[in-house]
Structures are given as C-alpha cells and as structure tokens.
Design an enzyme around this catalytic site. Structure first.
Site, PDB file in Angstrom:
ATOM      1  N   THR A  52       0.828  -1.203   0.000  1.00 43.93           N
ATOM      2  CA  THR A  52       0.000   0.000   0.000  1.00 43.93           C
ATOM      3  C   THR A  52       0.864   1.256   0.000  1.00 43.93           C
ATOM      4  OG1 THR A  52      -1.958  -0.990   1.008  1.00 43.93           O
ATOM      5  CG2 THR A  52      -1.618   1.363   1.392  1.00 43.93           C
ATOM      6  N   HIS A  95       4.440 -10.002   3.028  1.00 44.99           N
ATOM      7  CA  HIS A  95       3.480 -10.958   3.594  1.00 44.99           C
ATOM      8  C   HIS A  95       2.678 -11.694   2.536  1.00 44.99           C
ATOM      9  CE1 HIS A  95      -0.595  -8.970   3.342  1.00 44.99           C
ATOM     10  NE2 HIS A  95       0.175  -7.943   3.050  1.00 44.99           N
ATOM     11  N   CYS A 100      -8.494  -5.799   2.229  1.00 41.81           N
ATOM     12  CA  CYS A 100      -8.398  -4.375   2.580  1.00 41.81           C
ATOM     13  C   CYS A 100      -9.759  -3.685   2.553  1.00 41.81           C
ATOM     14  CB  CYS A 100      -7.441  -3.666   1.626  1.00 41.81           C
ATOM     15  SG  CYS A 100      -5.744  -4.265   1.775  1.00 41.81           S
TER      16      CYS A 100
END
Length: 391
Positions: free
Chosen positions: A73, A214, A337
């Site tokens: 992000t 991740h 998200c």
C-alpha cells in the site's frame, strides 16, 4: 479439534518457518536502530541491506533501485503521488485495481492534482487494451499508467507487457502493482529481469513495481517499491533521511531479516505455484457439482494458477464466508483491505454488475494447500448447502 482449511492466501500467506526463525534470531541480536553508526547500529543495518539485496535479486534490478516501505500500500501511494507531486496531468487506471490505487487516484483528482481516466474492464476480468491505446493517444498529458500484474480478487493476469509497450511509445511512466505476482508468476509473463532491462530500458519509459513481504510468506509491515534511477520520487511522509530521504522512519531490521528469507524463497515460487492449478481446478469441479448454476468470475485462460472467484446461485458472499468460517474453512468475499464494508466488490461490479458481485467469493490457494484440504473444504461447503436446503 479438526484442523482448519485456509484458502485465503491472497489476503496473506502463512510465514515460513525459516522466516520466523530468522526474525527471532535478529530480534535478540540486532534490535538496534539501523541508522546509528555504532557497532549495534551497523549490525542492524546489515539485515536491512541484506533484505534490499535479496529483493533486488528477486526483481532483477540493482539494490540501489529498491526503496523499502511498510508494504504494498505504501509503495503504491509513493509511486502515484510522486507522479503528480510537481505537475498535474492525467492518471490512467481502472476500477479493478487494489484500493491503494483506486482511492489514491480519487484523492489526487479531488485535490486537483490529477485527472483520472478510468479504463474499460472486460467481462474476462482484464483491462481493455484497445481502450488503453485510445486513452494514451487522446488524453492530455498522461503522466502515469497504473495497473496490476495479477488481480487480487479474480487472479486474472493483466496484459502488463502490452501496456508497457504502448506506454513506451509516449514516454508514460508505468506503475505495476505486482504484489500478487512476485513469488507466484512472472510479471506479465515476462521475467522480472526482462521487464527491467528490456522493456523498462527502452527510450522514454519508466516502470516501477510494488511488492509486499506478507504476500510471499514473509512478515507483515514491510514491502518495497522497485524503481529506477531516472524515476523522480517525492516522499509521501516527511521526516528523517532514511531510504535516501524518500521514505523516512526507522526501518525494522527484524522485519527486514524475514523479508530477505521470503524474497529468496520467492525466486522459485513460480514452479511451486504452477502445481497449485490442479488443486484449484479440482476445487472448481467440486463446487460445480454442489451448485451447477455457479459462475466463475474471470476468463479461466487468463488466471494465475492459485485463484478462483465464483458467484453462487443462491448465497450471498459474506453469508457464505461466515458459514464456512464456522465449518473451519477460511475464504473471503473480496479484498481483505475492503473487509467490513457493505459495498459489493468493485472488481466484480466492474466486470459484471452489483448483483453478481454480492454473490461472489474468492478461494485463493497456496504452495501449502493439499489435496486433503481441498476435499475437506468441499465437504464443508456441501454441509452448508445441505443445511440451507433443509431450512
């Protein structure tokens, strides 16, 4: 207690044992501030630079072209905001992008820094290349094209190589959100080294890419922007001089150590993920037996090997996610998200409509998925459907 079945690898991946071991070791021995010049600081710095080198090797670039971030992000934000930090212009992107692209695009437009040209999305789940060509030819002062390598919800591989080739003829900066690609497939079917040296090395084209540890079995809280020396980046945050002043803040050597292990593991990820396709296909066949009216979202010929996104005939996505969670199966009904929102998936809505989006769920597999877990998931889904018919 029966073992749970985890089929939400696109949301995050379980960290490797080697990643956990490396982080534990560094937490005990190299916890110092990597910006400090004393012995402890230099020890911590070695792990940061080790991560930079491992990520650079994965991406096929020089370590100097890696800016470490808090994740995908932040890397996406850094690329988009840098493109419009000094001069306004047009941003070309689509509604199937990750929220860290679409919401930044909306913010840039609201701030008067960019005009956004939203590309048409095909029912296949891919952007319309003809529409992209029109946008690049007719929109005024296109400064950036932002597109993903692999869609986070459908797994559809986007035509990044074609897009980069089109952008190169007009000197347009291309930012590729490659978070779901690294460690799973090559970006746009081209190896990372080829993207950097052959396509990105052409006259007048700049290509940046984002990644997150991740998503490839590393820790959360660290990622990278893969850039080039001729790309002018402007910091989103203001503070210290870390990362050449582009990304201020104290870097975590513990997370960096885990990132380094994950990046090295990801170099052979494409081979491991290629074998996941058979399990994904077996899952889809079982789902179709349970619900013959089920529809697969996205062209099956364009997908990465580990993702299936399906619209059930009678279940809403969030209800099925909750019901399967009680049965010990973890899936999702959209981007992690965007979890907790009441809005249907913007990706499936862009491809089809809201009604289909509300009935859709994503199953994402990984290199740790087994035949037994697929069979257990199908048994659980069958139980859920049987109960719904009895009610």
């Amino acid at each position: 207690m029966t073992a749970r079945v985890y089929l939400d690898w696109n949301a995050t991946t379980p960290p490797l044992d080697e990643v956990i071991d490396a982080m534990h070791a560094v937490l005990r021995t190299a916890w110092a501030n990597p910006s400090s010049i004393h012995l402890e600081g230099r020890g911590a710095r070695s792990h940061v630079e080790g991560a930079r080198a491992a990520v650079a090797e994965l991406a096929g670039v020089d370590p100097r072209d890696i800016v470490l971030t808090s994740g995908g992000t932040e890397a996406n934000n850094l690329a988009l905001r840098s493109a419009f930090a000094r001069t306004a212009g047009t941003l070309v992107t689509s509604r199937i992008e990750h929220p860290s692209i679409t919401r930044v695009a909306e913010a840039l437009e609201a701030e008067g820094k960019a005009r956004v040209r939203w590309l048409r999305v095909q029912p296949s789940g891919a952007i319309d290349v003809d529409d992209l060509e029109r946008a690049l030819a007719t929109e005024p002062d296109v400064r950036l094209l932002a597109l993903q390598a692999v869609n986070h919800e459908t797994g559809v591989v986007q035509p990044t190589a074609e897009a980069i080739a089109l952008a190169s003829t007009r000197g347009v900066w291309v930012h590729v959100d490659a978070v779901q690609a690294f460690g799973r497939i090559d970006v746009g079917g081209i190896s990372p080294g080829q993207v950097s040296c052959q396509v990105a090395g052409g006259d007048g084209v700049r290509v940046t890419r984002s990644m997150a540890a991740h998503k490839m079995r590393g820790p959360k809280g660290i990622g990278a922007l893969v850039t080039r020396a001729d790309v002018l980046l402007e910091p989103v945050l203001r503070g210290g001089a870390q990362e050449r002043g582009i990304r201020p803040g104290t870097l975590d050597p513990v997370a960096a150590a885990g990132f380094a292990v994950a990046a090295r593991h990801a170099r052979s990820g494409q081979e491991r993920y290629a074998h996941v396709a058979e399990l994904r296909d077996r899952l889809e066949a079982g789902l179709l037996r349970i619900d013959p009216r089920l529809a697969i979202n996205g062209d099956v010929r364009l997908r990465a090997p580990h993702v299936t996104n399906v619209a059930f005939s009678a279940w809403s996505g969030p209800e099925l996610v909750a019901a399967l969670d009680l049965e010990g199966v973890s899936i999702s009904s959209g981007s992690a998200c965007s979890a907790g929102t009441i809005e249907p998936s913007p990706v499936i809505t862009a491809m089809h409509d809201e009604a289909r989006a509300r009935r859709s769920v994503r199953f994402s597999l990984g290199e740790g998925t087994t035949s037994e877990s697929i069979e257990a998931a199908l048994v659980a889904i069958d139980r859920v459907f049987a109960r719904s018919h009895m009610a």
